[in-house]
Each structure stands twice: as C-alpha cells, then as structure tokens.
Design a protein around this motif. Structure first.
Motif, PDB file in Angstrom:
ATOM      1  N   GLY A  79      58.646  89.944  -8.268  1.00 12.97           N
ATOM      2  CA  GLY A  79      57.972  90.580  -7.149  1.00 12.97           C
ATOM      3  C   GLY A  79      56.704  91.300  -7.590  1.00 12.97           C
ATOM      4  O   GLY A  79      56.487  91.562  -8.783  1.00 12.97           O
ATOM      5  N   VAL A  80      55.880  91.620  -6.638  1.00  9.14           N
ATOM      6  CA  VAL A  80      54.597  92.256  -6.929  1.00  9.14           C
ATOM      7  C   VAL A  80      54.770  93.649  -7.541  1.00  9.14           C
ATOM      8  O   VAL A  80      53.979  94.063  -8.390  1.00  9.14           O
ATOM      9  N   HIS A  81      55.833  94.381  -7.130  1.00  5.68           N
ATOM     10  CA  HIS A  81      56.039  95.717  -7.689  1.00  5.68           C
ATOM     11  C   HIS A  81      56.467  95.655  -9.154  1.00  5.68           C
ATOM     12  O   HIS A  81      56.011  96.460  -9.976  1.00  5.68           O
ATOM     13  N   LYS A  82      57.308  94.683  -9.476  1.00  3.14           N
ATOM     14  CA  LYS A  82      57.699  94.508 -10.882  1.00  3.14           C
ATOM     15  C   LYS A  82      56.482  94.097 -11.716  1.00  3.14           C
ATOM     16  O   LYS A  82      56.276  94.599 -12.820  1.00  3.14           O
ATOM     17  N   TRP A  83      55.686  93.192 -11.181  1.00  3.04           N
ATOM     18  CA  TRP A  83      54.469  92.769 -11.870  1.00  3.04           C
ATOM     19  C   TRP A  83      53.562  93.974 -12.141  1.00  3.04           C
ATOM     20  O   TRP A  83      53.041  94.137 -13.234  1.00  3.04           O
ATOM     21  N   ALA A  84      53.388  94.831 -11.128  1.00  6.56           N
ATOM     22  CA  ALA A  84      52.512  95.999 -11.269  1.00  6.56           C
ATOM     23  C   ALA A  84      53.037  96.947 -12.350  1.00  6.56           C
ATOM     24  O   ALA A  84      52.259  97.480 -13.147  1.00  6.56           O
ATOM     25  N   ARG A  85      54.352  97.157 -12.382  1.00  9.21           N
ATOM     26  CA  ARG A  85      54.929  98.039 -13.411  1.00  9.21           C
ATOM     27  C   ARG A  85      54.714  97.473 -14.806  1.00  9.21           C
ATOM     28  O   ARG A  85      54.414  98.209 -15.750  1.00  9.21           O
ATOM     29  N   GLU A  86      54.873  96.164 -14.946  1.00 10.56           N
ATOM     30  CA  GLU A  86      54.645  95.527 -16.246  1.00 10.56           C
ATOM     31  C   GLU A  86      53.177  95.627 -16.660  1.00 10.56           C
ATOM     32  O   GLU A  86      52.870  95.886 -17.825  1.00 10.56           O
ATOM     33  N   GLU A  87      52.283  95.422 -15.713  1.00 11.38           N
ATOM     34  CA  GLU A  87      50.853  95.554 -16.002  1.00 11.38           C
ATOM     35  C   GLU A  87      50.516  96.980 -16.422  1.00 11.38           C
ATOM     36  O   GLU A  87      49.728  97.193 -17.348  1.00 11.38           O
ATOM     37  N   LEU A  88      51.119  97.953 -15.748  1.00 12.35           N
ATOM     38  CA  LEU A  88      50.891  99.358 -16.075  1.00 12.35           C
ATOM     39  C   LEU A  88      51.359  99.652 -17.495  1.00 12.35           C
ATOM     40  O   LEU A  88      50.646 100.308 -18.271  1.00 12.35           O
ATOM     41  N   GLU A  89      52.536  99.173 -17.853  1.00 13.00           N
ATOM     42  CA  GLU A  89      53.049  99.398 -19.210  1.00 13.00           C
ATOM     43  C   GLU A  89      52.124  98.787 -20.254  1.00 13.00           C
ATOM     44  O   GLU A  89      51.862  99.398 -21.298  1.00 13.00           O
ATOM     45  N   GLN A  90      51.624  97.602 -19.984  1.00  8.23           N
ATOM     46  CA  GLN A  90      50.687  96.965 -20.915  1.00  8.23           C
ATOM     47  C   GLN A  90      49.390  97.763 -21.027  1.00  8.23           C
ATOM     48  O   GLN A  90      48.850  97.933 -22.128  1.00  8.23           O
TER      49      GLN A  90
END
Length: 71
Positions: free
Chosen positions: A2-13
């Motif tokens: 999902g887009v929220h999981k993607w956003a969290r992963e991008e934030l961590e990176q």
C-alpha cells in the motif's frame, strides 16, 4: 504494498541517508515535513491542507480517547 507502507519505507531510507550525511534525525524529519508541506501546497487547496495538518496535530497522542470512539 500500500501507499502508506511505501511512504514509511521511503522515509526510513531518507532518514538513513541523512544519518550517513551526519544530519540529526529530528532536524531531518523537520526538513522532510517542510518539504512535503511545500510540495503538497502546489497540489492542494491551502485550507484543505491546513485542515489535514491540524487534524494530524490534534491526534498525535496515542493514549487519548476521542469522542467519536466507542468504549
């Protein structure tokens, strides 16, 4: 994914990259938030964006009970 999981992963990176550059995590988060708000302003009505940010700010406390929740 999902887009929220993607956003969290991008934030961590992004935070990992900032740490590698020697930036403080809190300062990095503030800079990222400012950049997201600035970019969002180009795509959304200012009042709508402000209302969403106010809602998020009002609901920061995970321990708080809200009137719309049932016991």
């Amino acid at each position: 994914m999902g887009v929220h999981k993607w956003a969290r992963e991008e934030l961590e990176q992004s935070l990992q990259h900032a740490r590698e550059q020697g930036f403080d995590s809190a300062l990095s988060l503030r800079a990222l938030l400012s950049a997201v708000v600035e970019r969002s302003r180009l795509q959304r009505d200012t009042a709508d964006l402000a209302a969403e940010l106010q809602f998020l700010a009002d609901n920061l406390d995970d321990e708080r009970d809200y009137g719309f929740m049932r016991p």
